[in-house]
Design a protein around this motif. Structure first.
Motif, PDB file in Angstrom:
ATOM      1  N   GLY A   1     -12.706  28.360 -16.641  1.00 36.78           N
ATOM      2  CA  GLY A   1     -12.021  29.657 -17.350  1.00 36.78           C
ATOM      3  C   GLY A   1     -11.335  29.614 -18.569  1.00 36.78           C
ATOM      4  O   GLY A   1     -10.968  31.139 -18.686  1.00 36.78           O
ATOM      5  N   GLU A   2      -9.857  29.139 -18.283  1.00 39.24           N
ATOM      6  CA  GLU A   2      -9.238  29.223 -19.294  1.00 39.24           C
ATOM      7  C   GLU A   2      -9.309  29.178 -20.467  1.00 39.24           C
ATOM      8  O   GLU A   2      -8.791  30.449 -20.870  1.00 39.24           O
ATOM      9  N   VAL A   3     -10.000  28.506 -21.213  1.00 36.09           N
ATOM     10  CA  VAL A   3     -10.946  28.803 -22.407  1.00 36.09           C
ATOM     11  C   VAL A   3     -12.165  29.018 -22.599  1.00 36.09           C
ATOM     12  O   VAL A   3     -13.002  28.122 -22.404  1.00 36.09           O
ATOM     13  N   PRO A   4     -12.946  30.216 -22.181  1.00 36.41           N
ATOM     14  CA  PRO A   4     -14.100  30.799 -22.593  1.00 36.41           C
ATOM     15  C   PRO A   4     -14.604  30.625 -23.987  1.00 36.41           C
ATOM     16  O   PRO A   4     -13.980  30.646 -24.784  1.00 36.41           O
ATOM     17  N   THR A   5     -15.668  30.156 -23.852  1.00 38.19           N
ATOM     18  CA  THR A   5     -16.811  30.008 -24.707  1.00 38.19           C
ATOM     19  C   THR A   5     -18.244  31.254 -25.078  1.00 38.19           C
ATOM     20  O   THR A   5     -18.272  32.129 -23.909  1.00 38.19           O
ATOM     21  N   SER A   6     -18.177  31.024 -26.741  1.00 37.58           N
ATOM     22  CA  SER A   6     -18.952  32.812 -26.661  1.00 37.58           C
ATOM     23  C   SER A   6     -20.320  32.642 -25.847  1.00 37.58           C
ATOM     24  O   SER A   6     -20.761  33.651 -25.811  1.00 37.58           O
TER      25      SER A   6
ATOM     26  N   ASP B   1     -18.741  32.361 -21.091  1.00 35.18           N
ATOM     27  CA  ASP B   1     -17.870  33.371 -21.667  1.00 35.18           C
ATOM     28  C   ASP B   1     -17.149  34.161 -20.755  1.00 35.18           C
ATOM     29  O   ASP B   1     -16.376  35.490 -21.682  1.00 35.18           O
ATOM     30  N   GLN B   2     -16.825  33.794 -19.510  1.00 39.06           N
ATOM     31  CA  GLN B   2     -15.895  35.151 -18.715  1.00 39.06           C
ATOM     32  C   GLN B   2     -14.139  34.130 -18.610  1.00 39.06           C
ATOM     33  O   GLN B   2     -14.792  32.628 -18.602  1.00 39.06           O
ATOM     34  N   ASN B   3     -13.532  34.823 -18.465  1.00 39.60           N
ATOM     35  CA  ASN B   3     -12.544  34.602 -18.218  1.00 39.60           C
ATOM     36  C   ASN B   3     -12.720  34.144 -17.183  1.00 39.60           C
ATOM     37  O   ASN B   3     -12.975  34.132 -16.199  1.00 39.60           O
ATOM     38  N   ILE B   4     -11.011  33.089 -16.691  1.00 41.58           N
ATOM     39  CA  ILE B   4     -10.650  31.752 -15.177  1.00 41.58           C
ATOM     40  C   ILE B   4     -10.874  33.462 -14.515  1.00 41.58           C
ATOM     41  O   ILE B   4     -10.983  32.616 -12.970  1.00 41.58           O
TER      42      ILE B   4
ATOM     43  N   GLN C   1     -12.580  35.827 -13.718  1.00 36.65           N
ATOM     44  CA  GLN C   1     -13.855  36.315 -13.060  1.00 36.65           C
ATOM     45  C   GLN C   1     -15.092  34.439 -12.843  1.00 36.65           C
ATOM     46  O   GLN C   1     -15.685  35.040 -11.919  1.00 36.65           O
ATOM     47  N   ARG C   2     -14.209  34.251 -13.365  1.00 38.57           N
ATOM     48  CA  ARG C   2     -14.968  32.635 -12.458  1.00 38.57           C
ATOM     49  C   ARG C   2     -14.690  32.845 -11.390  1.00 38.57           C
ATOM     50  O   ARG C   2     -15.565  31.997 -10.583  1.00 38.57           O
TER      51      ARG C   2
END
Lengths: 307, 519
Positions: free
Chosen positions: B306-311, B325-328, B330-331
């Motif tokens: 989640g360091e680099v989220p995807t759309s 799409d969540q960041n680190i 949130q994950r």
């Protein structure tokens, strides 16, 4: 627009470009070795005041230039000692060097304010140097020709010589260079010294050629433009030459606009153009993704060898 | 003082100390001409320090080095090269932005024109069957090719002693075979080779003689062909080798972590693009991702953690929830914990205390902060818990992360995540630069976590490690993931070929394909 105006525009542009070209050539070598010296402005001022003072007292331009280059190199060595030997932060030390240069040059220049010397002008015979058309080729100070020779030399040095290869290697990976057996610190000292000498030469150009007089903060932030120019040129000497003349043209815009009678743009705005252009150029370059390859990988990273 | 001797180089009573550590204590051994001599030992046993002294990067405090019978002082690497000592470094001493030719020129002491040098390089490459294009930029080369540059550089000096520092840690099995062939050819010409490694089966295969170091001292000499891997390992660690306890499982729970067609563009100049990555990991399963460094492992880890989220949220599902799409943070709340490869600066803040480092990743799951305020006593007790459970050697939870040795810090960062009892654990290079004892402890902790029903993804370059702990695995090559293989069914050759992929030079791959078919 007639020939005379075009020729005089070309000559002022080249005149304004030469000091930033000289200073930027020095900084290019410094940065290629992996050191970021933000003290160009300060070193230029020291060179400017020392060059002016020595020339005024002795009457010899060349002596003034040599002593000025030595003085700037000395201040660069102070920077080198702090950042390379004592591994101080290069950014902070460079800024300190600039502030130091502004202060000490004002102090040393006090007695010389308002005095003038003879311009360090063309060595060519007056029939060529003052010829209405040929002066576009022959009418410059020797320092202008020197700056072109130095551009070619620096380019050749980096591309073709073994010493240039070692310099690039040190800036690219200090640890690798060290483990192969090169003296990282030694190479960097030499590079910083060269950068200092070139900044001194650039400073002299202001006080011996452009204005020929001394006033406080004579270089007016051109050192910072030289710094931006190195990034703009992606650490390539040929692009440095092109960039310097482009910036020189922007810098003299105000002058030419005034001469041509433009009045719909405030002169203050025109005077700010080179600095705005610097910001725009730097912003555009950081937007471009591939620029990462151009910068020396060890730029501004302190190096401490294990013993 | 010159006396007749059968040895190329003799070290006698070499001692070197650093502040607080005795790196080499009275080390003596000797190498004959043409001998392939192994220097065995765990991380921190003093192997690298010792060879740095032979190569002149460091100077011994005490003791003597004799070269063909003559006592010498190696002042710097240049002097070493002049004697005929060549070295291939573990961390390559290469310049990324320069060409192969320029890199080799930098390692030569004699002035030599580019054309002549290129001719000589081609000559050496012909003799030893090494393939390289002298005009390629190093950053575009695979790790195996980069090592070949170092080897060519060393060979050009006609060495009489070649030092190889952990040469195979980054190579595919096929590249290792090729390297060994080169080394055997070289030793047949009379060149001595000092081969540093902790991979015992390689030493058994290649070396004539071995010296074993532990804690800076020589603890044994042996003929590796007469020993078993186990006996050498026990000499190396000075005790019994703990085997990982792991049941062979065939039954797993429901898929907990599903990646479906994940693609991402590469960042910057050196980034690798991920393309159509799909795999799934079930409860209780350990899924390994093998591959040669720089093939998208870092990018994959950052996309998964989640360091680099995807759309497109659906490309990663955690227990059925779309999380891509969540960041680190949130994950992490949803039960995904991650241990990145780099300990210093990525997994841990070097200048922070261990308890501050614990707060950084465990504050949500372990409730170490509330209302924006840090609960220091809870953080300390959690940190102490990690330290005692994982046997981290440190003076306490207040000591800075940077004061721990690599292996101990790795135990701490792994422990910090595992103690949060994650549903899914993502871990990269779990035992990189960690000694065998600590590695065994980390492996056991990962296996135990899987026993409790977590899904685990291990990204590693160490094939032995993956084969030891994983249930299933896949290989990443140039940002693409291979089909999933069952550990135990896949052969090392098959995995090696997938690791080679289309990377590297085509001829080498051609050879290895043929070799593989011949088996």
């Amino acid at each position: 627009m007639n020939d005379t105006i075009i020729i005089s525009i070309i000559m002022t542009v080249i005149g304004a470009s030469t000091p930033i070209l000289l200073a930027a050539l020095g900084e290019l070598i410094v940065e290629k070795s992996g050191v970021l010296n933000l003290g160009i402005e300060g070193m230029m001022l020291i060179g400017a005041v020392v060059g002016f003072a020595v020339t005024l007292t002795t009457g010899f331009h060349l002596l003034g230039i040599v002593v000025a280059m030595l003085a700037s190199t000395l201040s660069a060595m102070l920077f080198a000692y702090l950042t390379l030997t004592l591994t101080a932060n290069q950014v902070a030390t460079g800024l300190a060097l600039t502030i130091f240069g502004i202060g000490i040059s004002s102090l040393m220049g006090e007695p010389y304010v308002g005095k003038t010397i003879e311009i360090f002008s063309s060595w060519f015979p007056a029939s060529l140097a003052e010829h209405p058309q040929l002066r576009v080729i022959f009418g410059y100070s020797p320092l202008v020709y020197l700056s072109l020779i130095l551009t070619i030399s620096v380019s050749y040095f980096l591309k073709k010589t073994r010493a240039g290869l070692i310099l690039r290697a040190v800036g690219e990976s200090d640890l690798s260079a060290h483990s192969i057996g090169y003296s990282v610190i030694g190479v960097r000292y030499a590079a910083v010294a060269f950068g200092g000498a070139m900044a001194g030469l650039a400073g002299c150009y202001f006080s011996l050629v452009l204005t020929p007089l001394w006033s406080e903060e004579l270089t007016a932030g051109r050192g910072w433009i030289a710094l931006a120019l190195v990034v703009f040129a992606a650490w390539k000497p040929s692009r440095l030459l092109f960039g310097a003349y482009l910036f020189g043209a922007i810098m003299t815009l105000e002058l030419h606009a005034k001469a041509a009678g433009f009045s719909f743009i405030a002169p203050e705005l025109l005077a700010a153009m080179p600095y705005l252009a610097t910001i725009v150029v730097l912003a555009l370059i950081s937007l471009r993704k591939s620029s990462g390859l151009a910068a020396p990988a060890c730029l501004a990273k302190p190096f401490k060898p294990s013993t | 003082m010159t006396e007749k001797t059968d040895y190329r180089i003799e070290l006698s009573a070499i001692t070197k100390s650093f502040p607080g550590v005795l790196a080499n204590d009275n080390v003596s051994f000797a190498i004959k001409p043409g001998e392939i001599h192994a220097l065995l030992g765990e991380n921190g046993a003093g192997k690298s320090t010792l060879v740095k002294m032979i190569y002149g990067i460091m100077q011994p405090d005490e003791g003597e080095i004799r070269w063909e019978g003559e006592a010498i002082k190696v002042a710097n690497p240049k002097a070493a090269r002049k004697l005929g000592v060549g070295m291939v470094f573990q961390h390559f001493s290469l310049f990324e932005a320069m060409t192969v030719l320029e890199n080799i020129a930098l390692g030569m002491d004699a002035k030599i024109s580019q054309n002549l040098l290129e001719e000589k390089i081609r000559e050496v490459m012909d003799v030893y069957g090494l393939k390289l294009d002298p005009h390629r930029i190093v950053s575009t080369l695979s790790v195996g090719e980069r090592q070949r540059i170092e080897i060519v550089r060393a060979l050009l000096l006609n060495p009489r002693l070649l030092i190889m520092d952990e040469p195979t840690s980054v190579l595919t099995p096929q590249e290792v075979a090729q390297l060994f062939e080169t080394l055997r050819k070289l030793s047949a010409t009379g060149c001595s080779i000092l081969y540093i490694s902790h991979k015992l089966h390689e030493i058994k295969e290649l070396c004539d003689q071995a010296t074993i170091l532990r804690g800076g001292k020589v603890v044994g000499e042996c003929d590796p062909k007469q020993e078993t891997s186990k006996s050498m390992a026990e000499m190396m660690i000075g005790g019994d080798l703990k085997q990982i306890e792991k049941d062979v499982k065939t039954e797993f729970g429901d898929p907990r972590f599903v990646v479906d067609n994940l693609s991402q563009v590469g960042e910057g100049d050196f980034g690798v693009a991920l393309s159509n990555i799909s795999f799934s990991v079930r409860a209780g399963e350990i899924f390994g991702i093998a591959g040669v460094a720089g093939n998208g492992q870092n990018e994959l880890l950052m996309a998964l953690s989640g360091e680099v989220p995807t759309s497109n949220a659906d490309t990663i599902k955690l227990d059925g929830k779309s999380v891509a799409d969540q960041n680190i943070l949130q994950r992490r709340k949803h039960g995904l914990c991650a241990v990145p490869e780099e300990r210093n600066g990525h997994a841990a803040v070097v200048d922070f205390s261990l308890s501050d480092n614990a707060i950084l990743t465990a504050r949500e799951r372990m409730n170490l902060a509330s209302g924006g305020l840090i609960k220091h006593s809870e953080a300390r007790s959690y940190t102490d818990n990690v330290i005692s459970t994982f046997g981290v050697k440190t003076t306490g939870s207040a000591s800075p992360a940077g004061s721990l040795s690599g292996g101990n810090l790795q135990k701490f960062v792994v422990g910090r995540e595992i103690m949060q009892n994650p549903d899914v654990l993502l871990i990269s290079q779990p035992t990189w630069g960690v000694d065998a004892g600590a590695a065994a402890a980390i492996h056991q902790a990962i296996v135990d976590l899987a026993e409790n029903g977590s899904a685990i993804i291990v990204i590693s370059q160490d094939l032995d490690e993956l084969l030891a702990i994983c249930d299933e695995m896949a290989v990443i090559n140039e940002g693409k993931l291979s089909k999933t293989l069952k550990v135990g069914e896949a052969s090392v050759d098959e995995i090696g070929l997938l690791m080679g992929g289309i990377h590297g030079d085509p001829n080498a791959n051609q050879d290895s394909v043929e070799n593989a078919h011949a088996h």
